[in-house]
Design an enzyme around this catalytic site. Structure first.
Site, mmCIF file in Angstrom:
data_model
loop_
_atom_site.group_PDB
_atom_site.id
_atom_site.type_symbol
_atom_site.label_atom_id
_atom_site.label_comp_id
_atom_site.label_asym_id
_atom_site.label_seq_id
_atom_site.Cartn_x
_atom_site.Cartn_y
_atom_site.Cartn_z
ATOM 1 C CD GLU A 65 -2.907 0.692 2.469
ATOM 2 O OE1 GLU A 65 -3.482 1.725 2.790
ATOM 3 O OE2 GLU A 65 -2.935 -0.354 3.140
ATOM 4 N NE ARG A 300 4.121 -8.177 10.832
ATOM 5 C CZ ARG A 300 3.476 -7.415 9.936
ATOM 6 N NH1 ARG A 300 2.431 -7.889 9.302
ATOM 7 N NH2 ARG A 300 3.853 -6.196 9.702
ATOM 8 C CE LYS A 310 3.379 0.561 5.678
ATOM 9 N NZ LYS A 310 2.257 0.176 4.817
HETATM 10 P P1 ATP Z 1 2.903 -2.455 8.502
HETATM 11 O O1 ATP Z 1 2.207 -3.593 9.189
HETATM 12 O O2 ATP Z 1 4.301 -2.218 8.945
HETATM 13 O O3 ATP Z 1 2.072 -1.213 8.480
HETATM 14 P P2 ATP Z 1 1.851 -3.414 6.077
HETATM 15 O O4 ATP Z 1 1.807 -4.882 6.092
HETATM 16 O O5 ATP Z 1 0.584 -2.764 6.401
HETATM 17 O O6 ATP Z 1 3.049 -2.912 6.985
HETATM 18 P P3 ATP Z 1 1.783 -3.282 3.231
HETATM 19 O O7 ATP Z 1 2.147 -2.196 2.317
HETATM 20 O O8 ATP Z 1 0.372 -3.692 3.307
HETATM 21 O O9 ATP Z 1 2.327 -2.853 4.670
HETATM 22 O O10 ATP Z 1 2.717 -4.553 2.990
HETATM 23 C C1 ATP Z 1 3.045 -5.058 1.732
HETATM 24 C C2 ATP Z 1 3.434 -6.496 1.892
HETATM 25 O O11 ATP Z 1 4.547 -6.635 2.781
HETATM 26 C C3 ATP Z 1 2.306 -7.328 2.457
HETATM 27 O O12 ATP Z 1 2.156 -8.483 1.651
HETATM 28 C C4 ATP Z 1 2.759 -7.664 3.850
HETATM 29 O O13 ATP Z 1 2.263 -8.909 4.232
HETATM 30 C C5 ATP Z 1 4.293 -7.663 3.721
HETATM 31 N N1 ATP Z 1 4.923 -7.351 5.008
HETATM 32 C C6 ATP Z 1 4.730 -6.261 5.771
HETATM 33 N N2 ATP Z 1 5.439 -6.337 6.907
HETATM 34 C C7 ATP Z 1 6.117 -7.512 6.877
HETATM 35 C C8 ATP Z 1 7.019 -8.180 7.769
HETATM 36 N N3 ATP Z 1 7.373 -7.649 8.942
HETATM 37 N N4 ATP Z 1 7.519 -9.385 7.388
HETATM 38 C C9 ATP Z 1 7.176 -9.914 6.205
HETATM 39 N N5 ATP Z 1 6.332 -9.351 5.323
HETATM 40 C C10 ATP Z 1 5.784 -8.160 5.647
HETATM 41 MG MG MG Z 2 -1.086 -3.816 5.231
#
Ligand code: ATP
Ligand code: MG
Length: 601
Positions: A65, A300, A310
Site C-alpha cells: 500500500e 512476518r 509503520k
Molecule cells: P505495517 O504492518 O508495517 O504497516 P503493512 O503490512 O501494512 O506494513 P503493506 O504495504 O500492506 O504494509 O505490505 C506489503 C506487503 O509486505 C504485504 O504483503 C505484507 O504482508 C508484507 N509485510 C509487511 N510487513 C512484513 C514483515 N514484517 N515481514 C514480512 N512481510 C511483511
Molecule cells: Mg497492510
C-alpha cells in the site's frame, strides 16, 4: 541503481526447501496452472480466454500500500515473491494496492519502486512489464460487485455503523441478520448505483456480501465490500465516491493478474475463507479465470533492536528522533541504502532465515553477519585513521616521500593494487600508542618495535605531551631495511602491526559511526521484574549513543570516492560514501557495520 562495488564472488546461499516451495513444486508437478491463459495484461476471464497460454509457470506479486516507506519486513516479502518467480520460471508483479483514497501519495510510490529495484528485483521480464495499480481495476470491481448483487450474493445495508457492529456477534455468539438483508436484487442495484452517483453521505449505506451471519468465522458474517467515501483519490481523482474494502479488492486484484500463489503474512489467515468464497462466486459467474489464485500465509519478520511497524516508524520521523525516513539508523530500505548495507546481504539474510508459519524473532546479528559476509567478499580495502595521533619518524628525511604498494582485496588479486604515500609524519590511531603498556599490548610504547603495515618496522622512542599531560605526538625511528615486500622485510620479527596514513597527503573527512537505534532487544517490551501495571514506551529505549560524528584522516585515494561506494576500512568495518552529503573531493562516510559484533556478550 545498485552500488558501484565490484560484485566479486557473491556468497548467496543455495535456496533451502520451505513449505511455500513445496506447495509450488507440488502444483507444478500436478500441472495445476498449465491451462491458464494470459492476455498480456490483467483482465477478466473473457479477456484471458482468447489469449495464448501463460508463458509464466507461476505468478506471484508484492502488493504494497503506498502509504509509507518500505522496511526490513517488506524486504523479506519482496525477496520471497520475486525469488519464487525467478526460481520457478515465473513472473512477479509489483502492484500498488492503492484502493484507499485517503492515505496514499506519489512520494511513497516512487520510493517503493526504487527500493524494490535496489534489492535487485525486476518486474520486467521479456516483453512483460508487470507494474500495476489496483486503482486501475476500479471499473471491474464495480462490475463484479453488481454481479454479486444480481446473483443474490450482496446487499445494501442501511444500518448505522453502531447497529452493524452490534449485530455482528462475538467469537462465541452468532450475529443477527440486518433488517435490510432481504432487499430485492433490483432495489439493491438501484441503491448501489445511487451510492456511486454520490446521492448519499459517507456511511449512509454499505454494500455487504451475503454469506452467513452465524458463521463461526466472523470474517464471513456478511463482510462490507464497498463503502461510500467522498474523497479525492491520488490516481482517479473524484471519479469515484465509493471505494472497495481491502478484503474485497485484494483477491480480485490477484485473480485479474492471474496470480497463482498469493503470499501474505499470517494475520490474513482468517480472511482466507472469504478470499476463496469471493473468487468462487465470481468464477461461477464466468468473470474470473480458473484455476483461482491460492492464498498462502507465512510469519512476518521480527528483528531484535528495531521496530518494524509503520506507525512507530512514522512516530520516529515525525517526532524527530531520527533525521527522516532515510536516516541510516532507520530499519527502512531507504535508511539501509544510505547506511551502506548491501542488497546482496539482504538476499543472503532472507535465504538464511527462510520462511515458516511460526512466529519468530530474529537476532539483529544474523542480519549483520550476512551483511559482513557479503561485504567481506565484495568490498575493496582502504585505510582510514578514525582517532588521529601524529607519529613522527625522526630518522626519516623531512620532505621525502615514497610509495608503498597495497593490494585492494586480499581475496581477489584481480581487483588490483594501489600505492599509499609514506613520509616522516603519519597519522596513527590514538589507541595504538600506550606510554605505559598494559599487559599484552604489542603496538607502540617506548622501546617497542612494531610494523607499519605496508611500510617499515619502527621503534618507538617516546612522545610529546601538552600542558595537561595529553599525548600529542609519538616519536620513533624506522629500520630502512624492513620495507614490506622487500627481501629484508622479515629480518626483524615484531608482534604488533598498525595502520597509518601520511599526514601530508591524508584527506580529513566527516565520518559517522552508527550504532543501534535502540539499546534493548525488544524496544518498549516488558522486562523481567516489571510491575504488572507498568507500560513501557518504545521511545524510552532509544540508544542515546546511536550516532557519533568524528573527523577522520583518510588515505588519499578515498578523496574521490563516489557516493554509495563502499569499502572496508581496515580494522574498523565497512563504510560507505554517503549518498546525500558526500561529493568526490569532499567525502563523507557512514559506517554500515563493524568488522565484529561489538554487542556480543
Ligand atoms: P505495517 O504492518 O508495517 O504497516 P503493512 O503490512 O501494512 O506494513 P503493506 O504495504 O500492506 O504494509 O505490505 C506489503 C506487503 O509486505 C504485504 O504483503 C505484507 O504482508 C508484507 N509485510 C509487511 N510487513 C512484513 C514483515 N514484517 N515481514 C514480512 N512481510 C511483511
Ligand atoms: Mg497492510
Amino acid at each position: 541503481m545498485s552500488s558501484p562495488n565490484h560484485p566479486a564472488g557473491k556468497p548467496e546461499a543455495a535456496p533451502a526447501a520451505n513449505f511455500i516451495r513445496n506447495i509450488v513444486e507440488a502444483d507444478l508437478a500436478a500441472g495445476k496452472h498449465v491451462q491458464r491463459r494470459w492476455a498480456g495484461h490483467p483482465g477478466t476471464a473473457a479477456e484471458h480466454a482468447v489469449a495464448p497460454p501463460d508463458p509464466a509457470r507461476i505468478r506471484t506479486r508484492f502488493p504494497p500500500e503506498p502509504n509509507g516507506y518500505l522496511h526490513f519486513g517488506h524486504a523479506k516479502s519482496i525477496l520471497l515473491n520475486f525469488g519464487l518467480a525467478r526460481a520457478y520460471g515465473g513472473r512477479c508483479h509489483l502492484r500498488f494496492d492503492d484502493t484507499n483514497p485517503e492515505k496514499e501519495e506519489q512520494e511513497y510510490v516512487d520510493s517503493i519502486i526504487d527500493a524494490v529495484r535496489w534489492l535487485g528485483c525486476s518486474w520486467d521480464e521479456g516483453d512483460e512489464s508487470n507494474l500495476y495499480y489496483a486503482s486501475d481495476y476500479f471499473d471491474w470491481m464495480i462490475q463484479f460487485a453488481e454481479y454479486l448483487i444480481e446473483s443474490g450474493h450482496a446487499y445494501v445495508d442501511s444500518q448505522s455503523a453502531e447497529a452493524m457492529r452490534a449485530s455482528r456477534g462475538t467469537l462465541t455468539q452468532p450475529g443477527t441478520d440486518s433488517p435490510f438483508r432481504n432487499r430485492s436484487a433490483a432495489e439493491n442495484l438501484d441503491l448501489f448505483r445511487r451510492m456511486q452517483r454520490g446521492e448519499f453521505a459517507d456511511g449512509a449505506h454499505v454494500l455487504r456480501a451475503k454469506i452467513d451471519m452465524a458463521s463461526p468465522n466472523i470474517n464471513l458474517r456478511d463482510p462490507a465490500i464497498y463503502r461510500i467515501k467522498h474523497a479525492e483519490h491520488h490516481a482517479t481523482g473524484d471519479r469515484f465516491c465509493v471505494y472497495p474494502m481491502y478484503t474485497f479488492a485484494h483477491p480480485i486484484e490477484d485473480a485479474l493478474e492471474c496470480i497463482t500463489h498469493s503470499i501474505c503474512t499470517l494475520e490474513f489467515e482468517d480472511q482466507r475463507p472469504f478470499y476463496d468464497w469471493l473468487l468462487e462466486r465470481l468464477a461461477e459467474g464466468g468473470l474470473l479465470q480458473r484455476p483461482l489464485p491460492q492464498q498462502i500465509e507465512f510469519s512476518r519478520l521480527n528483528l531484535t533492536y528495531v521496530v518494524l511497524s509503520k506507525r512507530k516508524l512514522i512516530q520516529l520521523v515525525d517526532e524527530k528522533h531520527v533525521d527522516g525516513w532515510d536516516d541510516p539508523r532507520m530499519p527502512t530500505l531507504v535508511g539501509a541504502r544510505r547506511r551502506g548495507y548491501a542488497p546482496a546481504g539482504f538476499r543472503l539474510f532472507a535465504e538464511r532465515i527462510g520462511v515458516s508459519k511460526s512466529d519468530s524473532l530474529i537476532e539483529y546479528t544474523v542480519f549483520e553477519d550476512a551483511q559482513r559476509e557479503v561485504m567481506n567478499e565484495s568490498d575493496e580495502r582502504r585505510v582510514a585513521v578514525l582517532d588521529p595521533l601524529k607519529l613522527i619518524i625522526d630518522n626519516y628525511p623531512e620532505g621525502q616521500f615514497e610509495d608503498c604498494p597495497v593490494t585492494n582485496h586480499p581475496l581477489h588479486p584481480e581487483l588490483g593494487s594501489r600505492t599509499m604515500p609514506f613520509g616522516r609524519e603519519l597519522w596513527i590511531e590514538g589507541e595504538d600508542f600506550q606510554e605505559i603498556p598494559e599487559k599484552g599490548f604489542r603496538r607502540l610504547f617506548p622501546g617497542n618495535m612494531a610494523r607499519l603495515k605496508y611500510g617499515y618496522i619502527v621503534e618507538c622512542t617516546g612522545c610529546d605531551k601538552d600542558e595537561n599531560g595529553k599525548v600529542v605526538a609519538v616519536h620513533c625511528n624506522y629500520l630502512p631495511e624492513t620495507k614490506s615486500g622487500t627481501p629484508g622485510a622479515d629480518s626483524v620479527k615484531v608482534k604488533g602491526n598498525l595502520h597509518w596514513v601520511s599526514a601530508a597527503h591524508a584527506c580529513p573527512a566527516e565520518v559517522r559511526l552508527y550504532d543501534r537505534l535502540f539499546s534493548v532487544p525488544a524496544p518498549g517490551g516488558r522486562r523481567e521484574g516489571d510491575a504488572p501495571e507498568l507500560e513501557r514506551n518504545f521511545l524510552d529505549d532509544l540508544n542515546p549513543g546511536s550516532v557519533r560524528t568524528i573527523v577522520a584522516q583518510l588515505e588519499p585515494s578515498l578523496r574521490d570516492a563516489c557516493p554509495e561506494q563502499r569499502f572496508q576500512f581496515e580494522r574498523h568495518g565497512y563504510f560507505v560514501a554517503d549518498r546525500v552529503d558526500s561529493r568526490p573531493g569532499s567525502p563523507v562516510f557512514n559506517r554500515a557495520v563493524t568488522l565484529k559484533d561489538s554487542w556480543a556478550k
